[in-house]
Enzyme design. Structure first.
Site, PDB file in Angstrom:
ATOM      1  NE  ARG A   1      12.077   6.042 -10.150  1.00 25.84           N
ATOM      2  CZ  ARG A   1      12.762   5.379  -9.232  1.00 25.84           C
ATOM      3  NH1 ARG A   1      13.519   4.339  -9.571  1.00 25.84           N
ATOM      4  NH2 ARG A   1      12.700   5.752  -7.957  1.00 25.84           N
TER       5      ARG A   1
ATOM      6  CG  ASP B   1      12.552   3.099 -20.108  1.00 27.31           C
ATOM      7  OD1 ASP B   1      12.738   3.111 -18.881  1.00 27.31           O
ATOM      8  OD2 ASP B   1      12.001   2.147 -20.708  1.00 27.31           O
TER       9      ASP B   1
ATOM     10  NE  ARG C   1      11.905   0.370 -25.193  1.00 19.91           N
ATOM     11  CZ  ARG C   1      13.157   0.514 -24.764  1.00 19.91           C
ATOM     12  NH1 ARG C   1      13.397   1.082 -23.580  1.00 19.91           N
ATOM     13  NH2 ARG C   1      14.161   0.091 -25.495  1.00 19.91           N
TER      14      ARG C   1
END
Length: 259
Positions: free
Chosen positions: A52, A54, A203
């Site tokens: 998934r 972002d 990230r």
């Protein structure tokens, strides 16, 4: 009627999507693909992705699978789907795969790239949407590479993940096979490959690595995040718009057509 499983290898510009996962009233990659499949088949169809991504994250090699009737082989489905998809999604390749193929659970590895701009032209409107201009000046490349040396191998990544997004029984273990910063014209590229990634993990890694390489934190504090039990001391995650999902890997025996 008998069904076959087809893998879709997808590219998309994530700028105008609220991420991969289907969400009510929001534009998502999964939602856009399923809308096009429904037009093709005349009924709702579910597409399963490898992960998934972002909101704002891009893909050069996202993987998904879908069940179709025998009359739809991989090549025919790719052509028909590309004729209907919006311009910011493209099916790069498609493959007939074994019925047990699962885009998420069959994956053995995932590779991401993150783009850091270090020159003045990183402010260009042609570069800004796809790279992060390094805050606080150019980072120390040797420190960036030292952080990569710490990452390779198996670790528990509690310190680099969003709290509460994995089951309580999950030990947050990931095995990183590749972690390196490469110099490129105008900046740097971080390449990381692992058997799995946690929510926001890449990230968080980039944000903490860049902080170490620009003097905002020490190498010792970065190393401490690899043994931390939460992300309280992690740096802020790097922006999503410079992150790309490059590829997802699977065992060769799952493919019925040559890759």
């Amino acid at each position: 009627m008998r069904e076959r499983t087809v893998q879709l290898v997808l590219q998309y510009d994530g700028s105008r999507f609220a991420g991969w996962q289907r969400q009510p009233a929001l534009r998502t990659v999964q939602g856009a693909i399923e809308a096009s499949l429904e037009r093709l088949f005349g009924k709702p169809v579910t597409v399963i992705g490898a992960g998934r991504t972002d909101a704002g994250v891009h893909a050069r090699g996202q993987s998904a699978h879908v069940g179709v009737t025998e009359r739809w082989d991989a090549a025919t489905l790719r052509r028909a789907l590309n004729a209907l998809l919006p311009p910011d999604i493209w099916v790069q390749r498609s493959h007939d795969v074994a019925s047990e193929f699962h885009a998420r659970y069959s994956a053995t590895g995932r590779r991401y790239s993150y783009y850091l701009g270090t020159d003045e032209c990183a402010r260009s409107p042609f570069r800004r949407p796809f790279e992060w201009r390094a805050p606080g000046g150019p980072p120390d490349v040797e420190i960036l590479r030292a952080t990569c040396d710490m990452l390779r191998g198996e670790h528990q990544f509690y310190g680099f993940a969003v709290r509460g997004t994995a089951p309580q029984t999950d030990e947050h273990r990931c095995t990183i096979a590749v972690a390196e910063w490469r110099e490129r014209e105008g900046g740097l590229q971080f390449i990381v490959e692992a058997n799995r990634f946690l929510h926001h993990m890449v990230r968080f890694l980039v944000g903490s690595m860049v902080d170490a390489a620009t003097g905002r934190r020490s190498l010792e504090s970065f190393a401490g995040l690899l043994t931390a039990r939460d992300n309280v001391d992690a740096s802020a995650p790097a922006p999503a718009h410079a992150l790309f999902l490059d590829r997802v890997s699977y065992p060769a025996h799952l493919y019925l057509s040559s890759k």
